[in-house]
Enzyme design. Structure first.
Site, short mmCIF file in Angstrom:
data_model
loop_
_atom_site.label_atom_id
_atom_site.label_comp_id
_atom_site.label_asym_id
_atom_site.label_seq_id
_atom_site.Cartn_x
_atom_site.Cartn_y
_atom_site.Cartn_z
CE LYS A 110 -1.94 3.32 1.94
NZ LYS A 110 -2.09 4.77 1.67
CD GLU A 125 11.28 -0.31 11.08
OE1 GLU A 125 12.33 0.50 11.45
OE2 GLU A 125 11.57 -1.44 11.26
CB CYS A 168 12.57 8.39 9.07
SG CYS A 168 13.79 7.22 8.28
CD GLU A 192 9.44 12.90 11.69
OE1 GLU A 192 8.32 12.48 11.92
OE2 GLU A 192 10.36 12.14 11.45
P1 NAP Z 1 2.03 8.61 7.50
O1 NAP Z 1 1.08 9.70 7.33
O2 NAP Z 1 2.18 7.94 8.92
O3 NAP Z 1 1.60 7.62 6.38
C1 NAP Z 1 2.60 6.53 6.23
C2 NAP Z 1 1.36 5.42 5.47
O4 NAP Z 1 0.30 4.99 6.19
C3 NAP Z 1 0.80 6.08 4.04
O5 NAP Z 1 0.96 5.02 3.33
C4 NAP Z 1 -0.46 6.24 4.61
O6 NAP Z 1 -1.55 6.44 3.60
C5 NAP Z 1 -1.00 5.10 5.57
N1 NAP Z 1 -2.02 5.77 6.44
C6 NAP Z 1 -2.34 6.98 6.89
N2 NAP Z 1 -3.27 6.74 7.80
C7 NAP Z 1 -3.27 5.53 8.21
C8 NAP Z 1 -4.13 4.74 8.82
N3 NAP Z 1 -5.05 5.17 9.89
N4 NAP Z 1 -4.22 3.28 9.05
C9 NAP Z 1 -3.17 2.84 8.11
N5 NAP Z 1 -2.31 3.41 7.19
C10 NAP Z 1 -2.83 4.80 7.27
O7 NAP Z 1 3.65 8.86 7.25
P2 NAP Z 1 3.96 9.73 5.86
O8 NAP Z 1 3.82 11.09 6.18
O9 NAP Z 1 3.69 9.04 4.70
O10 NAP Z 1 5.54 9.67 6.17
C11 NAP Z 1 6.45 10.21 7.11
C12 NAP Z 1 6.58 9.62 8.17
O11 NAP Z 1 7.44 8.26 8.08
C13 NAP Z 1 7.60 10.47 8.97
O12 NAP Z 1 7.11 10.42 10.36
C14 NAP Z 1 8.90 9.90 9.02
O13 NAP Z 1 10.05 9.79 9.87
C15 NAP Z 1 8.65 8.27 8.89
N6 NAP Z 1 9.60 7.37 8.29
C16 NAP Z 1 10.26 6.56 9.17
C17 NAP Z 1 10.92 5.65 8.51
C18 NAP Z 1 11.84 4.53 9.40
O14 NAP Z 1 12.51 3.81 8.75
N7 NAP Z 1 11.67 4.52 10.63
C19 NAP Z 1 11.53 5.76 6.99
C20 NAP Z 1 10.83 6.66 6.43
C21 NAP Z 1 9.69 7.51 6.87
P3 NAP Z 1 -1.59 7.95 2.83
O15 NAP Z 1 -0.42 8.52 2.89
O16 NAP Z 1 -2.10 7.30 1.50
O17 NAP Z 1 -2.61 8.62 3.80
#
Ligand code: NAP
Ligand code: MG
Length: 495
Positions: A190, A265, A300, A398
């Site tokens: 996804k 993650e 991240c 963040e």
């Molecule tokens: P996000 O808003 O949490 O979204 C991540 C994924 O989850 C997307 O595919 C999103 O879909 C989906 N999602 C949203 N709401 C959901 C729900 N209620 N239930 C299940 N899935 C849901 O994060 P992001 O803005 O895409 O990414 C940025 C974050 O990722 C930052 O906090 C960053 O630090 C973290 N990150 C961590 C790592 C690591 O390895 N630790 C690596 C890269 C990024 P939609 O986008 O389609 O809404």
């Protein structure tokens, strides 16, 4: 092959973009025909209509994955054979490097020089690494009572759903699908609605490589698709990369449904500590700039908090500002660009609001702080704040954008205390010439990865990647990643 801006623009204009979901071996629309617009954040232009999957698609994909897994055409292949197919998949990713890089750049605003050299080759390398590893690891024979034979083996967990973010779309996806597929699972990917294009394209390459239908499926759509997968009673494992806020929801969905294995993650607010005996302050300044401004700060592991000793602060800040200027935003398709566009309007507004907050809470703006309009797109200057104390919102939360908070300290104990005073624990760094200090500080930093005299080194697959505290659980990369996608089994045979 290196191309000019004009050549990339030409290629972009000739591109046909697939926007449909990939379920049960073919591309298809949602049952209700719903779609959403995929935009180029650097221009505001629409790239494609993307299928907006709903519950019906989730049900079909999970059912198909279960059948494919149970049929054994993948899970019961000899690991050597699975590895061969996955190496073909990796080779196809490499073969389509420029096309995938272009999709990623158009979709997410990332510089083409990065997507061609880091994101796509990194995903291929990850796939190769797990494909090569999978026929070289075995189980254990337990030292039990001689009347018994005791085997300890790992077997595929079943149906794995991977929900991934938009900052490194193909790379973060590969950190999930490579070990999950190598271990013999059926995978449902996804992608984020902000960056679905490479995931959709990969599905056709997976099929071309010989991965059986139902083993690699892609469901574009919104967060609801992730939620439905996380709540599904027939998904065995949910591997998530994204924000801590959504990670907490997903942990709850796992508990509310079938106690599926949930691997998180999550976010970070990583400290980069520069001690007075830093071996090379210019290098430290360049690394600190790259540590926050690479990929528009949408990292991240971004080194978003620099902790600088008061005695070297002045010289460091002047070198830092110089180094930051190498990350001035430009057209992502221009090979000379080192900083592209912010992924979408929501993220752009969020970053600018943190810049406002930084100023209103007393941060001293040293550099940047403004939006720039390279095209009609979403660009923000590299921004540096000198912070009077570590309690400012921009020092604790963040931001996920090109905003660096500099915090001054007097002694090592303070630095370690400030570094660890965070709900996150993803990365951390320390710069020192003293070997014992390096080891002592690294041991005390509560983070999944510690860098010494560098920042963000290590594309190497051998290192597990993940967080302490609210930066998550589990680890991507390295053989440890296979633990997420397998169950341990003890088999006892009475002789
Ligand atoms: P996000 O808003 O949490 O979204 C991540 C994924 O989850 C997307 O595919 C999103 O879909 C989906 N999602 C949203 N709401 C959901 C729900 N209620 N239930 C299940 N899935 C849901 O994060 P992001 O803005 O895409 O990414 C940025 C974050 O990722 C930052 O906090 C960053 O630090 C973290 N990150 C961590 C790592 C690591 O390895 N630790 C690596 C890269 C990024 P939609 O986008 O389609 O809404
Ligand atoms: Mg996009």
């Amino acid at each position: 092959m290196t191309r000019t801006l004009a050549q990339w623009q030409q290629l972009a204009s000739e591109l046909t973009i697939e926007g449909r979901a990939f379920i049960a071996g073919s591309y298809r629309q949602a049952a209700d025909q719903r779609t959403f617009s995929c935009l180029n954040p650097a221009t505001g232009q629409k790239l494609a209509d993307i299928t907006w999957c709903g519950q019906e698609e989730v049900e079909l994909a999970v059912k198909t994955a279960r059948q494919a897994f149970t049929a054994g055409s993948w899970s019961e292949l000899a690991p050597l054979e699975r590895g061969r197919i996955l190496k073909r998949f990796a080779a196809l990713i490499r073969h389509h490097n420029d096309e995938l890089a272009l999709l990623e750049t158009l979709d997410a605003g990332k510089p083409i020089s990065d997507t061609t050299s880091v994101d796509v080759p990194g995903a291929a390398y990850c796939m190769e690494w797990f494909a090569e590893a999978i026929d070289k690891i075995g189980g254990e024979v337990a030292p039990v009572d001689p009347k018994l034979l005791g085997l300890v083996t790992r077997e595929a967990i079943g149906v794995v759903a991977a929900v991934v973010p938009w900052n490194f779309p193909i790379l973060m996806a590969s950190w999930k699908f490579a070990p999950a597929l190598a271990a013999g699972n059926a995978l449902i990917l996804k992608p984020s609605e902000k960056s679905p294009l490479t995931a959709i394209r990969l599905a056709a390459l997976a099929q071309e490589a010989g991965i059986p239908d139902g083993i690699f499926q892609v469901l574009p759509g919104g967060g609801d698709v992730g939620k439905q997968l996380a709540l599904h009673m027939d998904v065995d494992c949910l591997a998530f990369t994204g924000s801590t806020a959504v990670g907490k929801l997903i942990a709850g969905y796992g508990a509310q449904s079938n106690l599926k294995r949930v691997w998180l993650e999550l976010g970070g607010k990583s400290p980069n500590i520069i001690l007075p005996d830093c071996p090379d302050l210019s290098q430290a300044a360049r690394s600190a700039a790259a540590g926050i401004f690479y990929n528009m700060g949408e990292m991240c592991t971004a080194g978003s908090r620099v902790l600088i000793h008061k005695d070297i602060k002045e010289r460091f800040l002047s070198e830092l500002q110089q180094a930051a200027k190498n990350f001035y935003p430009g057209d992502p398709l221009d090979p000379a660009t080192s900083m592209g566009a912010i992924v979408d309007q929501i993220q752009y507004d969020k970053v600018l609001s943190y810049i406002d907050k930084g100023q209103s809470e007393g941060g001293r703006l040293l550099l940047g702080g403004k939006a720039t309009h390279v095209q009609q797109g979403l660009f923000i200057e590299p921004t540096i704040f000198d912070c009077p104390n570590p309690q400012l919102s921009i020092c604790r939360e963040e931001i996920f954008g090109p905003v660096l908070s500099v915090i001054t300290f007097d002694n090592l104990e303070d630095a370690i205390q400030i570094a660890n005073d965070s709900e996150y624990g993803l990365g951390a760094a320390v710069w020192t010439s003293d070997l014992s200090t390096a080891h002592r500080v690294s041991r005390r930093l509560r983070a999944g990865t510690v860098w010494v005299n560098c920042y963000d080194e290590g594309g190497d697959m051998n290192f597990p990647f993940g967080g302490f505290k609210q930066s998550g659980n589990g680890r991507d990369k390295s053989l440890h990643a296979l633990e997420k996608y397998t169950e341990l089994k003890s088999t006892l045979i009475k002789l």
